[in-house]
Enzyme design. Structure first.
Site, PDB file in Angstrom:
ATOM      1  CE  LYS A  28      -2.016   3.048   2.189  1.00 31.31           C
ATOM      2  NZ  LYS A  28      -1.889   4.441   1.674  1.00 31.31           N
ATOM      3  CD  GLU A  57      11.981   4.462   9.869  1.00 27.65           C
ATOM      4  OE1 GLU A  57      11.556   5.319  10.687  1.00 27.65           O
ATOM      5  OE2 GLU A  57      12.284   4.727   8.697  1.00 27.65           O
ATOM      6  CB  CYS A  60      12.544   8.439   8.870  1.00 26.45           C
ATOM      7  SG  CYS A  60      13.259   7.407   7.615  1.00 26.45           S
ATOM      8  CD  GLU A  88       9.504  12.514  12.233  1.00 23.51           C
ATOM      9  OE1 GLU A  88       8.361  12.040  12.356  1.00 23.51           O
ATOM     10  OE2 GLU A  88      10.462  11.864  11.783  1.00 23.51           O
TER      11      GLU A  88
HETATM   12  P1  NDP Z   1       1.341   8.437   7.970  1.00 21.55           P
HETATM   13  O1  NDP Z   1       1.920   7.652   9.072  1.00 21.55           O
HETATM   14  O2  NDP Z   1      -0.062   8.920   8.097  1.00 21.55           O
HETATM   15  O3  NDP Z   1       1.413   7.625   6.586  1.00 21.55           O
HETATM   16  C1  NDP Z   1       2.233   6.509   6.352  1.00 21.55           C
HETATM   17  C2  NDP Z   1       1.445   5.409   5.640  1.00 21.55           C
HETATM   18  O4  NDP Z   1       0.393   4.952   6.487  1.00 21.55           O
HETATM   19  C3  NDP Z   1       0.768   5.892   4.359  1.00 21.55           C
HETATM   20  O5  NDP Z   1       0.765   4.846   3.407  1.00 21.55           O
HETATM   21  C4  NDP Z   1      -0.628   6.190   4.840  1.00 21.55           C
HETATM   22  O6  NDP Z   1      -1.605   6.204   3.842  1.00 21.55           O
HETATM   23  C5  NDP Z   1      -0.872   5.061   5.818  1.00 21.55           C
HETATM   24  N1  NDP Z   1      -1.928   5.371   6.773  1.00 21.55           N
HETATM   25  C6  NDP Z   1      -2.361   6.592   7.191  1.00 21.55           C
HETATM   26  N2  NDP Z   1      -3.368   6.475   8.086  1.00 21.55           N
HETATM   27  C7  NDP Z   1      -3.596   5.147   8.234  1.00 21.55           C
HETATM   28  C8  NDP Z   1      -4.506   4.393   9.014  1.00 21.55           C
HETATM   29  N3  NDP Z   1      -5.397   4.972   9.829  1.00 21.55           N
HETATM   30  N4  NDP Z   1      -4.450   3.040   8.929  1.00 21.55           N
HETATM   31  C9  NDP Z   1      -3.569   2.437   8.118  1.00 21.55           C
HETATM   32  N5  NDP Z   1      -2.696   3.108   7.341  1.00 21.55           N
HETATM   33  C10 NDP Z   1      -2.682   4.437   7.401  1.00 21.55           C
HETATM   34  O7  NDP Z   1       2.280   9.674   7.713  1.00 21.55           O
HETATM   35  P2  NDP Z   1       1.865  11.075   7.061  1.00 21.55           P
HETATM   36  O8  NDP Z   1       1.914  10.847   5.635  1.00 21.55           O
HETATM   37  O9  NDP Z   1       0.567  11.591   7.537  1.00 21.55           O
HETATM   38  O10 NDP Z   1       2.954  12.033   7.681  1.00 21.55           O
HETATM   39  C11 NDP Z   1       2.745  12.580   8.981  1.00 21.55           C
HETATM   40  C12 NDP Z   1       4.042  12.683   9.724  1.00 21.55           C
HETATM   41  O11 NDP Z   1       4.581  11.385   9.916  1.00 21.55           O
HETATM   42  C13 NDP Z   1       5.135  13.450   9.001  1.00 21.55           C
HETATM   43  O12 NDP Z   1       5.034  14.817   9.169  1.00 21.55           O
HETATM   44  C14 NDP Z   1       6.357  12.884   9.644  1.00 21.55           C
HETATM   45  O13 NDP Z   1       6.583  13.529  10.875  1.00 21.55           O
HETATM   46  C15 NDP Z   1       5.981  11.445   9.898  1.00 21.55           C
HETATM   47  N6  NDP Z   1       6.484  10.568   8.811  1.00 21.55           N
HETATM   48  C16 NDP Z   1       7.530   9.759   9.095  1.00 21.55           C
HETATM   49  C17 NDP Z   1       8.065   9.005   8.095  1.00 21.55           C
HETATM   50  C18 NDP Z   1       9.213   8.106   8.352  1.00 21.55           C
HETATM   51  O14 NDP Z   1      10.010   7.915   7.455  1.00 21.55           O
HETATM   52  N7  NDP Z   1       9.295   7.469   9.487  1.00 21.55           N
HETATM   53  C19 NDP Z   1       7.582   9.061   6.725  1.00 21.55           C
HETATM   54  C20 NDP Z   1       6.437   9.898   6.541  1.00 21.55           C
HETATM   55  C21 NDP Z   1       5.938  10.621   7.564  1.00 21.55           C
HETATM   56  P3  NDP Z   1      -2.038   7.645   3.213  1.00 21.55           P
HETATM   57  O15 NDP Z   1      -0.856   8.100   2.483  1.00 21.55           O
HETATM   58  O16 NDP Z   1      -3.188   7.332   2.374  1.00 21.55           O
HETATM   59  O17 NDP Z   1      -2.382   8.549   4.370  1.00 21.55           O
END
Ligand code: NDP
Length: 513
Positions: free
Chosen positions: A198, A274, A309, A409
């Site tokens: 996904k 992660e 990250c 973050e």
């Molecule tokens: P999310 O954790 O929301 O998204 C990561 C993945 O999880 C995406 O594929 C997302 O889908 C999916 N997802 C979101 N909500 C759900 C849910 N309720 N159940 C199952 N899967 C879900 O990160 P964001 O994109 O919202 O970013 C928010 C913050 O997270 C950033 O500002 C940053 O601080 C942190 N982040 C950290 C990352 C890392 O590398 N560790 C990477 C990205 C973000 P969808 O895209 O459709 O929402």
């Protein structure tokens, strides 16, 4: 960093812009070896952060579509078309996939760039080559791993073998779509699992191209499926599906913990997380080359507009070198070319979405309210573009590490500077964080370097550098940064289960006639 291209291979911005305009990306779900729309026809809009324009509409997998994908994956696993295939055959097919990724380098790079805002130069020289190398590395590794025999009494033989888990659900973010996808799917597939991926809603396009290439490489139908869609719908359906054996996730702590709940409320599937970081770059007073250090500190946070990250978002600096170092870091930030991702001269591209832009700019207001000196931090717009999500490299100086700027973050090109005195205080402040993904320490004393590296609570510690890494080393976090490790041979631990086969040999003597 990986590169397969030289300067002579540069392509002009005009060519990239016209190629982008002519692109017709695949936007449908990839399930059981075929592209198709969602059962209910649902779609979502995908915008380019380069200029805020609508790129395309992408099929949005619903619960029924995810169910189809998981069942196709489980059925392929049970039939053994991949899970029981000779390891050399899996290696051959994955090597072919890696080759195809490089043969399609420019198209993959362009999809990644317009979808995520990565500079096209980085996408061509780093993202696609690194993702292809990851696939090749696990392909090459899989037929070189031996199983074990336990030290039983002579009356028995106990084999300890590694077996694939079954169906792996991979849920990935938008900051490094192809690289993080490769870190997860390559070891999972090499080990014989089936995968349902996904991608993030913001960045589905390179994953769908990868699906096309995987089919062309010969990965059998059902073994690799891609279900773009909304997190709370498609992501949750995958997390709760009783036929999924493992979730591997990269993203925010809140959603990561949600996957633990989904697991607990469904089949208790394994979950590896992660969850980002607030990595400290510790600079001690005896650092000899402050110019090189400043360059490294700046790239450690500003690369990919800070959307990394393990980005080095905190600078913990000794007061004796603070002024010179911070002046130098601010100066490096000003020299970085922030601009159109489709220009190969661009070094820093966009923030990934309007929502993230707002969040990042909001932290500049918080920094001011918390009393920090702010260098940079404004929204900018490259020449020729009327919209898009661009933020200048930002340094927040005089940050109290216990405030929001020190603890949260930001996920943008923003460095929080906290001043300390001595190595002990530096390490204590560095460890004062809910996260523990990565850290660095700069010093010219090898004993201090070892002592600091030992004390720093982080999954990766760099000494006198930042972000030196490769597929050969494990990557993951301590504390709230998650559990489990991507990369290296240890990734196979995440995608295999140990099986014991105990054979009774009886008296184990040779027959006399
Ligand atoms: P999310 O954790 O929301 O998204 C990561 C993945 O999880 C995406 O594929 C997302 O889908 C999916 N997802 C979101 N909500 C759900 C849910 N309720 N159940 C199952 N899967 C879900 O990160 P964001 O994109 O919202 O970013 C928010 C913050 O997270 C950033 O500002 C940053 O601080 C942190 N982040 C950290 C990352 C890392 O590398 N560790 C990477 C990205 C973000 P969808 O895209 O459709 O929402």
């Amino acid at each position: 960093m990986t590169t397969v291209l030289g300067a002579a291979d540069s392509i002009s911005k005009g060519v990239w812009v016209s190629r982008a305009a002519a692109l017709k990306p695949e936007t449908r779900l990839f399930i059981d070896g075929a592209f198709r729309p969602a059962h209910d026809g649902a779609t979502f809009d995908s915008f380019s952060p380069r200029d805020g324009r609508l790129l395309c509409t992408v099929s949005a997998a619903g619960v029924a579509d995810v169910d189809d994908a998981v069942r196709a994956a489980a059925s392929a696993f049970e039939r053994g078309v991949w899970s029981r295939a000779d390891r050399r055959e899996r290696a051959r097919v994955l090597t072919r996939l890696s080759d195809l990724m490089l043969e399609n380098l420019d198209e993959l790079a362009l999809l990644e760039s317009i979808d995520s805002g990565h500079p096209i130069g980085d996408a061509r020289r780093v993202d696609v080559p690194q993702a292809a190398r990851t696939v090749r590395w696990y392909a090459e590794a899989i037929d070189k791993i031996y199983d074990e025999i336990a030290p039983t009494p002579q009356s028995a033989l106990a084999l300890i073998t590694r077996e694939p888990l079954g169906v792996v659900g991979a849920v990935v973010p938008w900051n490094y779509p192809l690289i993080i996808t490769a870190w997860k799917i390559a070891p999972a597939l090499a080990a014989g699992n089936s995968v349902v991926l996904k991608p993030a809603e913001l960045t589905s396009l390179s994953a769908l191209k990868l699906a096309e290439l995987a089919a062309e490489a010969g990965i059998p139908a059902g073994v690799f499926n891609v279900v773009p869609g909304l997190g709370p719908v498609a992501g949750q359906a995958l997390g709760r599906h009783p036929l999924v054996d493992k979730i591997t996730f990269t993203g925010s702590p809140a959603v990561g913990r949600g996957f633990l709940t989904y697991s607990g409320e469904s089949n208790g599937k394994q979950v590896a997380l992660e969850l980002g970081g607030k990595s400290a770059q510790v600079v001690l007073a005896d650092t000899e080359n402050l110019a090189a250090c400043a360059e490294s500190v700046a790239w450690g946070i500003f690369y990919n507009a800070g959307q990394t990250c393990h980005g080095g978002s905190r600078l913990i600096v000794d007061e004796r070198v603070h002024d010179e170092l911070v002046d130098r870091v601010v100066a490096v930030g000003r020299t970085l070319v922030l601009g159109d991702p489709l220009d190969e001269a661009t070094q820093i591209g966009t923030i990934a979405s309007a929502k993230q832009l707002e969040r990042v700019l909001g932290y500049t207001d918080i920094a001011r309210a918390e009393g920090a000196d702010v260098h940079g931090g404004g929204r900018v717009r490259p020449e020729g573009l009327t919209d898009g999500y661009y933020v200048e490299p930002t340094v927040f100086d005089g940050v109290d590490n216990t405030g929001r700027i020190g603890q949260e973050e930001i996920f943008g090109p923003a460095l929080a500077v906290t001043t300390v005195r001595g190595a002990a205080e530096a390490v204590r402040v560095a460890n004062d964080s809910p996260y523990g993904l990565a850290a660095s320490v700069w010093t010219s004393n090898i004993t201090t370097a070892h002592a600091a590296a030992r004390e720093l609570r982080a999954g990766t510690v760099w000494v006198n550098t930042f972000d030196a890494s490769d597929i050969i080393t494990p990557f993951g976090g301590f504390k709230n940064s998650g559990s489990g490790r991507d990369r290296s041979l240890h990734a196979f631990d995440a995608y295999t289960a140990l099986k014991t086969t105990w054979i009774n040999l009886g008296e184990s003597t040779l027959p006399t006639d």
